[in-house]
Every structure is written in C-alpha cells, then in structure tokens.
Motif scaffolding. Structure first.
Motif, PDB file in Angstrom:
ATOM      1  N   HIS A  75       0.828  -1.199   0.000  1.00  0.00           N
ATOM      2  CA  HIS A  75       0.000   0.000   0.000  1.00  0.00           C
ATOM      3  C   HIS A  75       0.866   1.254   0.000  1.00  0.00           C
ATOM      4  O   HIS A  75       0.572   2.235  -0.706  1.00  0.00           O
ATOM      5  N   ALA A  76       1.956   1.229   0.752  1.00  0.00           N
ATOM      6  CA  ALA A  76       2.824   2.412   0.887  1.00  0.00           C
ATOM      7  C   ALA A  76       3.496   2.789  -0.425  1.00  0.00           C
ATOM      8  O   ALA A  76       3.852   3.960  -0.625  1.00  0.00           O
ATOM      9  N   LEU A  77       3.664   1.831  -1.331  1.00  0.00           N
ATOM     10  CA  LEU A  77       4.350   2.106  -2.593  1.00  0.00           C
ATOM     11  C   LEU A  77       3.601   3.132  -3.449  1.00  0.00           C
ATOM     12  O   LEU A  77       4.226   3.848  -4.243  1.00  0.00           O
ATOM     13  N   THR A  78       2.296   3.185  -3.318  1.00  0.00           N
ATOM     14  CA  THR A  78       1.503   4.047  -4.198  1.00  0.00           C
ATOM     15  C   THR A  78       0.620   5.025  -3.442  1.00  0.00           C
ATOM     16  O   THR A  78      -0.070   5.840  -4.062  1.00  0.00           O
ATOM     17  N   ALA A  79       0.621   4.990  -2.110  1.00  0.00           N
ATOM     18  CA  ALA A  79      -0.340   5.762  -1.318  1.00  0.00           C
ATOM     19  C   ALA A  79      -0.272   7.255  -1.605  1.00  0.00           C
ATOM     20  O   ALA A  79      -1.309   7.911  -1.818  1.00  0.00           O
ATOM     21  N   ASN A  80       0.914   7.828  -1.603  1.00  0.00           N
ATOM     22  CA  ASN A  80       1.027   9.278  -1.778  1.00  0.00           C
ATOM     23  C   ASN A  80       0.624   9.728  -3.178  1.00  0.00           C
ATOM     24  O   ASN A  80      -0.031  10.770  -3.343  1.00  0.00           O
ATOM     25  N   ALA A  81       1.003   8.955  -4.193  1.00  0.00           N
ATOM     26  CA  ALA A  81       0.610   9.301  -5.564  1.00  0.00           C
ATOM     27  C   ALA A  81      -0.904   9.244  -5.719  1.00  0.00           C
ATOM     28  O   ALA A  81      -1.520  10.122  -6.347  1.00  0.00           O
ATOM     29  N   ILE A  82      -1.508   8.213  -5.145  1.00  0.00           N
ATOM     30  CA  ILE A  82      -2.962   8.074  -5.226  1.00  0.00           C
ATOM     31  C   ILE A  82      -3.650   9.198  -4.464  1.00  0.00           C
ATOM     32  O   ILE A  82      -4.619   9.790  -4.944  1.00  0.00           O
ATOM     33  N   LEU A  83      -3.152   9.518  -3.283  1.00  0.00           N
ATOM     34  CA  LEU A  83      -3.752  10.593  -2.488  1.00  0.00           C
ATOM     35  C   LEU A  83      -3.709  11.916  -3.246  1.00  0.00           C
ATOM     36  O   LEU A  83      -4.702  12.665  -3.260  1.00  0.00           O
ATOM     37  N   GLY A  84      -2.590  12.205  -3.888  1.00  0.00           N
ATOM     38  CA  GLY A  84      -2.486  13.436  -4.657  1.00  0.00           C
ATOM     39  C   GLY A  84      -3.491  13.489  -5.789  1.00  0.00           C
ATOM     40  O   GLY A  84      -4.117  14.537  -6.036  1.00  0.00           O
ATOM     41  N   ALA A  85      -3.658  12.366  -6.501  1.00  0.00           N
ATOM     42  CA  ALA A  85      -4.611  12.326  -7.612  1.00  0.00           C
ATOM     43  C   ALA A  85      -6.038  12.484  -7.116  1.00  0.00           C
ATOM     44  O   ALA A  85      -6.867  13.165  -7.744  1.00  0.00           O
ATOM     45  N   VAL A  86      -6.351  11.861  -5.987  1.00  0.00           N
ATOM     46  CA  VAL A  86      -7.702  11.969  -5.428  1.00  0.00           C
ATOM     47  C   VAL A  86      -8.003  13.415  -5.032  1.00  0.00           C
ATOM     48  O   VAL A  86      -9.074  13.947  -5.344  1.00  0.00           O
ATOM     49  N   LYS A  87      -7.083  14.064  -4.356  1.00  0.00           N
ATOM     50  CA  LYS A  87      -7.297  15.447  -3.943  1.00  0.00           C
ATOM     51  C   LYS A  87      -7.480  16.369  -5.145  1.00  0.00           C
ATOM     52  O   LYS A  87      -8.328  17.271  -5.131  1.00  0.00           O
ATOM     53  N   SER A  88      -6.698  16.126  -6.189  1.00  0.00           N
ATOM     54  CA  SER A  88      -6.822  16.938  -7.403  1.00  0.00           C
ATOM     55  C   SER A  88      -8.192  16.767  -8.038  1.00  0.00           C
ATOM     56  O   SER A  88      -8.827  17.747  -8.461  1.00  0.00           O
ATOM     57  N   LEU A  89      -8.677  15.527  -8.103  1.00  0.00           N
ATOM     58  CA  LEU A  89      -9.989  15.268  -8.688  1.00  0.00           C
ATOM     59  C   LEU A  89     -11.105  15.843  -7.832  1.00  0.00           C
ATOM     60  O   LEU A  89     -12.104  16.346  -8.367  1.00  0.00           O
ATOM     61  N   MET A  90     -10.961  15.779  -6.520  1.00  0.00           N
ATOM     62  CA  MET A  90     -11.982  16.366  -5.655  1.00  0.00           C
ATOM     63  C   MET A  90     -12.140  17.855  -5.967  1.00  0.00           C
ATOM     64  O   MET A  90     -13.260  18.377  -5.996  1.00  0.00           O
ATOM     65  N   SER A  91     -11.032  18.518  -6.234  1.00  0.00           N
ATOM     66  CA  SER A  91     -11.073  19.945  -6.550  1.00  0.00           C
ATOM     67  C   SER A  91     -11.635  20.202  -7.945  1.00  0.00           C
ATOM     68  O   SER A  91     -12.527  21.039  -8.126  1.00  0.00           O
ATOM     69  N   SER A  92     -11.128  19.447  -8.929  1.00  0.00           N
ATOM     70  CA  SER A  92     -11.522  19.726 -10.314  1.00  0.00           C
ATOM     71  C   SER A  92     -12.936  19.248 -10.641  1.00  0.00           C
ATOM     72  O   SER A  92     -13.615  19.846 -11.489  1.00  0.00           O
ATOM     73  N   LYS A  93     -13.401  18.197  -9.976  1.00  0.00           N
ATOM     74  CA  LYS A  93     -14.726  17.641 -10.267  1.00  0.00           C
ATOM     75  C   LYS A  93     -15.781  18.096  -9.272  1.00  0.00           C
ATOM     76  O   LYS A  93     -16.969  17.820  -9.461  1.00  0.00           O
ATOM     77  N   GLY A  94     -15.367  18.751  -8.224  1.00  0.00           N
ATOM     78  CA  GLY A  94     -16.326  19.255  -7.258  1.00  0.00           C
ATOM     79  C   GLY A  94     -17.073  18.168  -6.518  1.00  0.00           C
ATOM     80  O   GLY A  94     -18.277  18.300  -6.264  1.00  0.00           O
ATOM     81  N   THR A  95     -16.382  17.090  -6.191  1.00  0.00           N
ATOM     82  CA  THR A  95     -17.023  15.995  -5.461  1.00  0.00           C
ATOM     83  C   THR A  95     -16.168  15.594  -4.280  1.00  0.00           C
ATOM     84  O   THR A  95     -14.947  15.787  -4.288  1.00  0.00           O
ATOM     85  N   ASN A  96     -16.817  15.045  -3.253  1.00  0.00           N
ATOM     86  CA  ASN A  96     -16.074  14.514  -2.111  1.00  0.00           C
ATOM     87  C   ASN A  96     -16.280  13.014  -1.981  1.00  0.00           C
ATOM     88  O   ASN A  96     -15.893  12.414  -0.978  1.00  0.00           O
ATOM     89  N   LYS A  97     -16.867  12.394  -3.013  1.00  0.00           N
ATOM     90  CA  LYS A  97     -17.173  10.967  -2.960  1.00  0.00           C
ATOM     91  C   LYS A  97     -16.018  10.138  -3.533  1.00  0.00           C
ATOM     92  O   LYS A  97     -15.587  10.353  -4.669  1.00  0.00           O
ATOM     93  N   ILE A  98     -15.533   9.208  -2.730  1.00  0.00           N
ATOM     94  CA  ILE A  98     -14.431   8.325  -3.122  1.00  0.00           C
ATOM     95  C   ILE A  98     -14.877   6.880  -2.916  1.00  0.00           C
ATOM     96  O   ILE A  98     -15.411   6.540  -1.859  1.00  0.00           O
ATOM     97  N   VAL A  99     -14.635   6.032  -3.917  1.00  0.00           N
ATOM     98  CA  VAL A  99     -14.917   4.611  -3.786  1.00  0.00           C
ATOM     99  C   VAL A  99     -13.641   3.838  -4.085  1.00  0.00           C
ATOM    100  O   VAL A  99     -13.073   3.956  -5.177  1.00  0.00           O
TER     101      VAL A  99
END
Length: 300
Positions: free
Chosen positions: A144-168
């Motif tokens: 999990h640690a190998l990709t956690a930070n990259a994934i977190l960054g992408a999720v935060k960016s999408l939350m901002s650009s798509k205007g959603t707080n829903k993550i699955v």
C-alpha cells in the motif's frame, strides 16, 4: 509476483479450532435484493479492469467498456513489484474511483507455499495518530505504501476539479486488501470525504483493533465473498487477524445475504461458517463469478 501476499492460506486450515466464541444472541442475516446486487456491477468491472492490458489508456476491452464514461487521471503499476492501480472520475456514479489489482489468481499455486504473515503497527506517516495497538499484515502495508502518496495526490486533485467529495475504493483479492487500507488512509488524510469501498474475495487485513477502526471510521464498507471462496478465511483468526463488518456473501447466482457484525457471524450462510477451513473451500470461487463477472487476467 509477491509470493507472500496470499500464500498464507495454508495456515487458514488451523482456524477451525480457534476464533471468537459463539454469541448467545444469534443475529440474522439480511437478504440482498436483486436491485442492490445489480448495482454492484460497475464496481466489479472496475476491479476487473485492473487485471487487463490497456487499462492505462482505458482501452482494456469489455471491462473498460462497461464504464465507458470513466475519466482516467492516474494509472500505474507493473503487475509484479507494484500492483496495477488507477484513479479517475466516473460521471455516471458521481464518484472518484480508486482501484487496485489483486494477486493474479493463476499464481495462487505458488503463493500457497509461503506462510509469512506478520502483523505490524501502522505507519505513523501514512496513518497519523493511530494507536500502535492497531496492526495490519506487513506485506499488505508495504504494498500500500508504494503508491499511497501518488494516489492521495490524484484523489485530492480530482476532488477539486470535479467538485465531489465521494471516493470509492475497489479491488479483488490483494487489491481488496489495499482498498481496505485505503478507507482508513483516506479518512485520516481527507476528513471531509465521503468514503466507500467495494472489495471482492478479500483476505483478512489486520487484527481486531484494525477491524474496529474500520468499523468506526464512518466508511460505507462492503466486502463481497463468492460462495465457497477460501481466501476470505485467511490468515486464520488464531494468528490474530479479524475482518471488519460489511460482509456480503453470494450463496448462488442472484442469491446473497448481508452478514452481521465483524468476523464473528455464526449464521450458516456467512463465510466463516460455510467455509470453516480451507479444505471445505474452493479456490475457483475466488475468481467469481460475482453476479456474472469473473475476475483475473484470464477474464480480460
């Protein structure tokens, strides 16, 4: 492929003589409606896509076509040292999807030979503020640690650009274990998010304190088990492992139940009763089908 990641099923056979005591007040399972079962399909297809060539450009065939409006934002992994993963936005679901590949089921024969299943406290960097009493499988945490930070960054960016707080978070097998870790990781690092998880054939990830943490994290968590799949009953509870709540057990096509509580359900329709040890399990059920959708590279 990581031989330690699912190979501990050998020890699962011993779990028959260990575990939680039978509850005096037995809690009943709840049938899952056909409409709810059908609603799982898009997430199952996302889990399927992680195994398929072309997911990096969302041209992976039927699995990608099933979610044709998906907007890919990040893709990575090599299916070996780093499990395949992707992050993107689904307009039809109104959600950010984070998906992880599982250990290839075709490699399970070699995986069964390894019995290294140590528990360790969570990383204070990725999981800040969590008690050291909360422990998870070392191999799962390292992956999990190998990709956690990259994934977190992408999720935060999408939350901002798509205007959603829903993550699955979704995943099958090892991928389900990584998605389970995601739920708490996202809750700690994105407190405002609405977090769900759909996992398939997931092994036990951590100890009872971990299961309690998942349960208390305000996450819509579902772990779907197919018929007599043996992977969900390992590592054995006698090794200190426990599942969180959220089990849905597919008994046969079109027939599934929601099981109560954590890893202590006593109903015969729940996984740890229907598959009390690995000799009563069927590894082919690990592949599915999950309501008509089978998972693994051979089904791409």
């Amino acid at each position: 492929m990581h031989s330690f990641l699912l190979s501990f099923v050998v020890l699962g056979a011993l779990g028959l003589t260990f575990g939680n005591p039978v509850e005096l007040n037995r809690r009943a399972v709840t049938p899952i409606s056909s409409a709810e079962l059908a609603s799982f399909a898009p997430y199952t297809q996302f889990a399927r896509a992680t195994y398929c060539d072309g997911f990096q450009t969302w041209t992976c065939g039927a699995a990608c076509e099933a979610n044709a409006d998906f907007q890919l934002a990040l893709a990575g992994g090599d299916g070996d040292d780093i499990q395949n993963y992707f992050v993107g936005y689904s307009p039809s679901l109104g959600s950010i999807i984070v998906a992880h590949e599982g250990t290839d089921p075709t490699q399970l024969e070699s995986d069964l030979t390894d019995v290294d299943v140590p528990l360790a406290s969570l990383s204070s960097t990725l999981f800040p503020g969590i008690s050291s009493a909360v422990q998870v499988h070392t191999g799962f945490q390292d992956e999990h640690a190998l990709t956690a930070n990259a994934i977190l960054g992408a999720v935060k960016s999408l939350m901002s650009s798509k205007g959603t707080n829903k993550i699955v978070a979704v995943g099958h097998s090892l991928g389900g274990a990584l998605a389970e870790l995601d739920t708490v990781f996202f809750r700690l690092n994105i407190p405002s998010a609405s977090i769900s998880a759909m996992t398939y054939g997931t092994p036990r990830v951590g100890n009872p304190a971990w299961a309690a943490l998942v349960d208390s994290s305000n996450v819509n968590f579902k772990r779907i088990n197919n018929e007599d799949d043996l992977i969900p009953i390992v590592p054995g509870r006698f090794l200190g492992y426990a599942h969180p709540a959220g089990e849905i057990h597919i008994l046969s096509p079109g027939n599934a139940v929601s099981c109560p509580g954590d890893d202590d359900a006593t109903d015969a329709d729940c996984q740890i009763e229907s598959v009390p040890n690995i000799f009563d399990g069927d590894i082919l059920d690990h592949l599915g089908p999950y309501e008509g959708i089978s998972l693994g590279t051979i089904f791409c």
